[in-house]
Design a protein around this motif. Sequence first.
Motif, mmCIF file in Angstrom:
data_model
loop_
_atom_site.group_PDB
_atom_site.id
_atom_site.type_symbol
_atom_site.label_atom_id
_atom_site.label_comp_id
_atom_site.label_asym_id
_atom_site.label_seq_id
_atom_site.Cartn_x
_atom_site.Cartn_y
_atom_site.Cartn_z
ATOM 1 N N ILE A 175 0.925 -1.111 0.127
ATOM 2 C CA ILE A 175 -0.033 -0.024 0.042
ATOM 3 C C ILE A 175 0.746 1.431 0.031
ATOM 4 C CG2 ILE A 175 -1.450 1.167 1.359
ATOM 5 C CD1 ILE A 175 -2.824 -1.451 2.272
ATOM 6 N N ARG A 176 1.903 1.108 0.963
ATOM 7 C CA ARG A 176 2.800 2.473 0.776
ATOM 8 C C ARG A 176 3.578 2.597 -0.643
ATOM 9 N NH1 ARG A 176 2.932 7.102 3.270
ATOM 10 N NH2 ARG A 176 3.675 7.605 1.554
ATOM 11 N N TRP A 177 3.680 1.515 -1.257
ATOM 12 C CA TRP A 177 4.322 1.662 -2.406
ATOM 13 C C TRP A 177 3.415 2.189 -3.703
ATOM 14 C CZ3 TRP A 177 2.445 -1.005 -7.132
ATOM 15 C CH2 TRP A 177 3.356 -0.972 -8.196
ATOM 16 N N HIS A 178 2.261 1.892 -3.427
ATOM 17 C CA HIS A 178 1.249 2.732 -4.368
ATOM 18 C C HIS A 178 1.172 4.225 -3.811
ATOM 19 C CE1 HIS A 178 -1.156 -0.550 -6.401
ATOM 20 N NE2 HIS A 178 -0.945 -1.240 -4.944
ATOM 21 N N LEU A 179 1.407 4.622 -2.745
ATOM 22 C CA LEU A 179 1.230 5.914 -2.284
ATOM 23 C C LEU A 179 2.282 6.614 -2.854
ATOM 24 C CD1 LEU A 179 -0.122 5.423 1.385
ATOM 25 C CD2 LEU A 179 -1.613 6.213 -0.478
ATOM 26 N N ASP A 180 3.415 5.965 -2.621
ATOM 27 C CA ASP A 180 4.770 6.742 -3.047
ATOM 28 C C ASP A 180 4.937 6.987 -4.432
ATOM 29 O OD1 ASP A 180 5.414 6.749 -0.242
ATOM 30 O OD2 ASP A 180 6.959 5.235 -0.407
ATOM 31 N N LEU A 181 4.167 6.126 -5.275
ATOM 32 C CA LEU A 181 4.204 6.190 -6.653
ATOM 33 C C LEU A 181 3.166 7.383 -7.144
ATOM 34 C CD1 LEU A 181 4.354 2.664 -8.114
ATOM 35 C CD2 LEU A 181 5.999 4.587 -8.227
ATOM 36 N N GLY A 182 2.404 7.839 -6.244
ATOM 37 C CA GLY A 182 1.402 8.968 -6.282
ATOM 38 C C GLY A 182 -0.169 8.361 -6.940
ATOM 39 N N LEU A 183 -0.254 7.020 -6.827
ATOM 40 C CA LEU A 183 -1.357 6.486 -7.188
ATOM 41 C C LEU A 183 -2.568 6.387 -6.118
ATOM 42 C CD1 LEU A 183 0.319 3.338 -8.553
ATOM 43 C CD2 LEU A 183 0.088 5.392 -9.602
ATOM 44 N N GLY A 184 -3.617 6.521 -6.426
ATOM 45 C CA GLY A 184 -4.691 6.318 -5.566
ATOM 46 C C GLY A 184 -4.979 4.613 -5.625
ATOM 47 N N VAL A 185 -5.244 4.283 -4.167
ATOM 48 C CA VAL A 185 -5.363 2.907 -3.876
ATOM 49 C C VAL A 185 -6.409 2.604 -3.082
ATOM 50 C CG1 VAL A 185 -3.778 3.320 -1.980
ATOM 51 C CG2 VAL A 185 -3.953 0.997 -2.889
ATOM 52 N N ILE A 186 -7.146 1.535 -3.297
ATOM 53 C CA ILE A 186 -8.661 0.989 -2.409
ATOM 54 C C ILE A 186 -8.353 -0.662 -2.132
ATOM 55 C CG2 ILE A 186 -10.088 2.652 -3.474
ATOM 56 C CD1 ILE A 186 -10.675 0.966 -5.654
ATOM 57 N N PRO A 187 -7.411 -0.657 -1.096
ATOM 58 C CA PRO A 187 -7.536 -2.348 -0.678
ATOM 59 C C PRO A 187 -8.869 -2.402 -0.126
ATOM 60 C CG PRO A 187 -6.261 -0.637 0.868
ATOM 61 C CD PRO A 187 -6.554 0.053 -0.491
ATOM 62 N N LYS A 188 -9.187 -3.749 -0.245
ATOM 63 C CA LYS A 188 -10.507 -4.333 0.057
ATOM 64 C C LYS A 188 -10.068 -5.311 1.264
ATOM 65 C CE LYS A 188 -13.414 -8.031 -0.077
ATOM 66 N NZ LYS A 188 -13.492 -9.473 0.425
ATOM 67 N N SER A 189 -10.976 -5.161 2.394
ATOM 68 C CA SER A 189 -10.887 -6.038 3.357
ATOM 69 C C SER A 189 -12.118 -5.962 4.087
ATOM 70 C CB SER A 189 -9.527 -5.839 4.381
ATOM 71 O OG SER A 189 -9.726 -6.798 5.378
ATOM 72 N N VAL A 190 -12.602 -7.185 4.877
ATOM 73 C CA VAL A 190 -13.721 -6.871 5.805
ATOM 74 C C VAL A 190 -13.329 -7.346 7.217
ATOM 75 C CG1 VAL A 190 -15.553 -7.565 3.978
ATOM 76 C CG2 VAL A 190 -14.364 -9.293 5.359
ATOM 77 N N THR A 191 -12.059 -7.444 7.269
ATOM 78 C CA THR A 191 -11.472 -8.238 8.625
ATOM 79 C C THR A 191 -11.103 -6.893 9.482
ATOM 80 O OG1 THR A 191 -10.901 -10.190 7.538
ATOM 81 C CG2 THR A 191 -9.906 -9.504 9.768
ATOM 82 N N PRO A 192 -11.582 -6.618 10.786
ATOM 83 C CA PRO A 192 -11.421 -5.477 11.273
ATOM 84 C C PRO A 192 -9.745 -4.875 11.626
ATOM 85 C CG PRO A 192 -13.199 -6.412 12.717
ATOM 86 C CD PRO A 192 -12.794 -7.578 11.425
#
Length: 275
Positions: A218-235
Amino acid sequence: MTDQPTLMLNDGRAMPQLGLGLWRTPDSQAGPVVGMALEAGYRLVDTAALYRNETGVGQGLRSTGIPRSQVFVTTKLWNDGHGTDAPAAALDASLTRLELNAVDLYLIHWPIPNQGRHLEIWRALIALRESGKARSIGVSNFTAAQLTQLIEETGVVPSVNQVELHPRFQQRELRAFHERHGIVTQSWSPLGQGTLLDHPALAEIARKHERTPAQIVIRWHLDLGLGVIPKSVTPHRIRENIAVFDFRLDEADQAAIAGLDDPHGRLGPHPDDFN
């Protein structure tokens, strides 16, 4: 957690860089999951008519008391809404399920090239933006050629192209096209559907930063300037996925992840073949 980075769209609106993806989240779970994510600091939720969970998403949006103006809501036009009048009716149906007057971002989910109607549909989305029901408009799973057609024929550049993008499928050429045209790249399946989280290179970087492999990606996506929408249902994973704003990857980390790119790394369908 609410003080997180945003990306400026080409229409002048700001979009949170990190959000919650809701693909394959049942409607019965969507409300609690969205409420939990908002309480954890998320300020973008990404749903779609296809996901059949917009009703639950709307319930989750109302469950926390967080003002609507502070949450960025994306939904998408499914393939059965391709037609001159269909997008307006489809968006109205989504807004009814969400119990909202407008969405922040409305996307064409797939181009459906065999129908040859994506230009017509794009014009319909432009009208929806002008109506105020969709504050920003964009596309999902469009190729550079399809984007070029939209831009040349209408003069309106999509604000976002949401595409499959993860360390094993990095979409460098498409990202460069987006950058030249002022289109935000937003990554779906950003964790590679979990298929690469046990890769030794990611595990090593995770140990170095005392993070999980998912946080590294996720940090890799952020550092590249990308929007990122990881999916999870686990708290705990929902909270873990947003706990990524207090560190950055260094050049060695970036180089190691760049080396994971694979021209055959696509997990979903190719946009030209999905109809």
